[in-house]
Motif scaffolding. Structure first.
Motif, PDB file in Angstrom:
ATOM      1  N   ALA A   1      -2.121   1.299   7.397  1.00  0.00           N
ATOM      2  CA  ALA A   1      -3.375   0.950   6.724  1.00  0.00           C
ATOM      3  C   ALA A   1      -3.150  -0.148   5.694  1.00  0.00           C
ATOM      4  O   ALA A   1      -3.968  -1.076   5.559  1.00  0.00           O
ATOM      5  N   LEU A   2      -2.043  -0.070   4.957  1.00  0.00           N
ATOM      6  CA  LEU A   2      -1.741  -1.091   3.960  1.00  0.00           C
ATOM      7  C   LEU A   2      -1.574  -2.456   4.606  1.00  0.00           C
ATOM      8  O   LEU A   2      -2.099  -3.469   4.112  1.00  0.00           O
ATOM      9  N   TYR A   3      -0.854  -2.500   5.722  1.00  0.00           N
ATOM     10  CA  TYR A   3      -0.656  -3.774   6.424  1.00  0.00           C
ATOM     11  C   TYR A   3      -1.971  -4.326   6.962  1.00  0.00           C
ATOM     12  O   TYR A   3      -2.279  -5.508   6.785  1.00  0.00           O
ATOM     13  N   VAL A   4      -2.759  -3.463   7.605  1.00  0.00           N
ATOM     14  CA  VAL A   4      -4.009  -3.931   8.217  1.00  0.00           C
ATOM     15  C   VAL A   4      -4.994  -4.401   7.155  1.00  0.00           C
ATOM     16  O   VAL A   4      -5.616  -5.457   7.294  1.00  0.00           O
ATOM     17  N   VAL A   5      -5.142  -3.635   6.090  1.00  0.00           N
ATOM     18  CA  VAL A   5      -6.129  -3.987   5.067  1.00  0.00           C
ATOM     19  C   VAL A   5      -5.692  -5.218   4.279  1.00  0.00           C
ATOM     20  O   VAL A   5      -6.505  -6.107   3.988  1.00  0.00           O
ATOM     21  N   SER A   6      -4.413  -5.283   3.928  1.00  0.00           N
ATOM     22  CA  SER A   6      -3.931  -6.412   3.137  1.00  0.00           C
ATOM     23  C   SER A   6      -3.658  -7.645   3.988  1.00  0.00           C
ATOM     24  O   SER A   6      -3.741  -8.777   3.503  1.00  0.00           O
ATOM     25  N   GLY A   7      -3.312  -7.436   5.262  1.00  0.00           N
ATOM     26  CA  GLY A   7      -2.934  -8.546   6.120  1.00  0.00           C
ATOM     27  C   GLY A   7      -1.548  -9.074   5.845  1.00  0.00           C
ATOM     28  O   GLY A   7      -1.154 -10.111   6.386  1.00  0.00           O
ATOM     29  N   SER A   8      -0.768  -8.358   5.017  1.00  0.00           N
ATOM     30  CA  SER A   8       0.556  -8.837   4.615  1.00  0.00           C
ATOM     31  C   SER A   8       1.624  -7.838   5.053  1.00  0.00           C
ATOM     32  O   SER A   8       1.689  -6.724   4.513  1.00  0.00           O
ATOM     33  N   ILE A   9       2.464  -8.224   5.997  1.00  0.00           N
ATOM     34  CA  ILE A   9       3.567  -7.358   6.388  1.00  0.00           C
ATOM     35  C   ILE A   9       4.616  -7.317   5.286  1.00  0.00           C
ATOM     36  O   ILE A   9       5.324  -6.312   5.112  1.00  0.00           O
TER      37      ILE A   9
ATOM     38  N   MET B   1       6.386  -4.016   3.740  1.00  0.00           N
ATOM     39  CA  MET B   1       7.841  -3.896   3.627  1.00  0.00           C
ATOM     40  C   MET B   1       8.252  -3.540   2.204  1.00  0.00           C
ATOM     41  O   MET B   1       9.125  -2.689   1.981  1.00  0.00           O
ATOM     42  N   LEU B   2       7.632  -4.195   1.227  1.00  0.00           N
ATOM     43  CA  LEU B   2       7.974  -3.950  -0.176  1.00  0.00           C
ATOM     44  C   LEU B   2       7.661  -2.515  -0.570  1.00  0.00           C
ATOM     45  O   LEU B   2       8.495  -1.825  -1.174  1.00  0.00           O
ATOM     46  N   VAL B   3       6.460  -2.036  -0.234  1.00  0.00           N
ATOM     47  CA  VAL B   3       6.062  -0.676  -0.600  1.00  0.00           C
ATOM     48  C   VAL B   3       6.937   0.349   0.114  1.00  0.00           C
ATOM     49  O   VAL B   3       7.342   1.355  -0.479  1.00  0.00           O
ATOM     50  N   HIS B   4       7.260   0.100   1.373  1.00  0.00           N
ATOM     51  CA  HIS B   4       8.144   0.999   2.122  1.00  0.00           C
ATOM     52  C   HIS B   4       9.521   1.067   1.452  1.00  0.00           C
ATOM     53  O   HIS B   4      10.070   2.157   1.253  1.00  0.00           O
ATOM     54  N   ALA B   5      10.065  -0.078   1.095  1.00  0.00           N
ATOM     55  CA  ALA B   5      11.377  -0.096   0.450  1.00  0.00           C
ATOM     56  C   ALA B   5      11.331   0.634  -0.895  1.00  0.00           C
ATOM     57  O   ALA B   5      12.244   1.406  -1.219  1.00  0.00           O
ATOM     58  N   LEU B   6      10.268   0.410  -1.681  1.00  0.00           N
ATOM     59  CA  LEU B   6      10.138   1.092  -2.969  1.00  0.00           C
ATOM     60  C   LEU B   6      10.005   2.598  -2.780  1.00  0.00           C
ATOM     61  O   LEU B   6      10.562   3.386  -3.563  1.00  0.00           O
ATOM     62  N   PHE B   7       9.276   2.990  -1.751  1.00  0.00           N
ATOM     63  CA  PHE B   7       9.101   4.421  -1.465  1.00  0.00           C
ATOM     64  C   PHE B   7      10.452   5.073  -1.164  1.00  0.00           C
ATOM     65  O   PHE B   7      10.762   6.164  -1.680  1.00  0.00           O
ATOM     66  N   ASP B   8      11.267   4.419  -0.347  1.00  0.00           N
ATOM     67  CA  ASP B   8      12.580   4.976  -0.017  1.00  0.00           C
ATOM     68  C   ASP B   8      13.542   4.900  -1.198  1.00  0.00           C
ATOM     69  O   ASP B   8      14.373   5.797  -1.391  1.00  0.00           O
TER      70      ASP B   8
END
Length: 287
Positions: free
Chosen positions: A216-224, A228-235
């Motif tokens: 949803a974040l990728y689709v709504v923002s249009g920014s992969i 990637m940044l949010v996924h890395a921060l989450f991990d």
């Protein structure tokens, strides 16, 4: 919008998608679970670090390599897929509602909120003797300073290669087969969750939900890149911040060859499920 393709490209894409899914699922069901069971028994930090290093290299090769190959093959479909998804009425409405800086403000607010909740949770966990884990991931938590470095590397790598594969390349391949954007993104997110089977069914469900949120974040923002940044921060929150804030593992030097396992608390529902499974296994053994 999505390009019109004949049956030959769709058949080729279907066969390629099927081969990739089978490869990843079989690998997760056999190799990943076997290695994780072995990893949970390791006490030596040298053996733990060797396995972390191996996982990092394999992730780069398998997920990074797969995404690179697919991106070369399906790159003409990526932009039309994103545009077609963003043109869907619910997505278009959400994008309009978050326009004008509101979306960025909400994202920043959410990140700050997560940071505050993490700090408060860490304080509570130190008092209660351990943090609650969703899924069987306690063994993954680093136990000393050198392991923190591998935890950070695994987190950043996952943010990049997993988003490139499951949010960018694989949906573009699947949409060639399905001809419909939502199913392509949902199937990719479901596979993303299924590949975390080594964490148990709770971990699979939680990871699937998280994968949907990244989608949803990728689709709504249009920014992969943002995904990637949010996924890395989450991990990083799981594999670096929590071990440091709750367990002070950064104070454990690498010279401690057998660092103690970290204490964790299990959610009640998950604990009951594990107890039932243990009881069933015991009954089966008795028979």
């Amino acid at each position: 919008m999505l390009p019109e393709l004949g049956w030959m490209p769709r058949l080729a894409a279907g066969l390629l998608a099927l081969a990739l899914v089978v490869l990843l699922v079989v690998r997760a069901a056999r190799k990943d679970q076997r290695e994780y069971r072995r990893f949970r028994r390791y006490r030596s930090t040298a053996r733990r670090q060797a396995m972390m290093r191996r996982w990092l290299l394999e992730s780069l090769i398998v997920f990074g390599g797969s995404s690179a190959v697919l991106l070369v093959l399906v790159h003409p479909v990526i932009a039309p897929l994103l545009a077609a998804t963003q043109a869907l009425p619910p997505v278009a409405w959400l994008r309009d509602a978050l326009a004008g800086g509101l979306g960025a403000a909400l994202l920043i607010g959410a990140l700050i909120g997560v940071a505050l909740l993490t700090l408060l949770g860490a304080r509570s966990a130190r008092r209660d003797g351990g943090i609650v884990m969703v899924g069987d991931i306690a063994a993954l938590l680093p136990r000393n300073r050198p392991e923190l470095g591998w935890g950070a590397a695994l987190s950043v790598n996952a943010g990049v290669v997993e988003e490139a594969l499951f949010r960018l390349a694989l949906p573009a391949l699947l949409v060639v087969v399905t001809g419909e954007p939502i199913s392509a993104f949902v199937l990719a997110a479901l596979l993303f969750g299924a590949l975390h089977a080594y964490q148990g069914w709770v971990g699979v469900l939680a990871t699937t939900v998280v994968g949907m949120l990244f989608t949803a974040l990728y689709v709504v923002s249009g920014s992969i890149g943002l995904a990637m940044l949010v996924h890395a921060l989450f991990d990083l929150r799981t594999l670096v911040v929590i071990p440091m804030a709750v367990y002070r593992v950064h104070e454990v030097p690498g010279t401690v060859l057998f660092p103690r396992p970290l204490a964790v608390r299990t959610p009640p529902a998950q604990a009951e499920g594990e107890a039932d499974a243990s009881a069933a296994a015991g009954a089966g053994s008795g028979a």
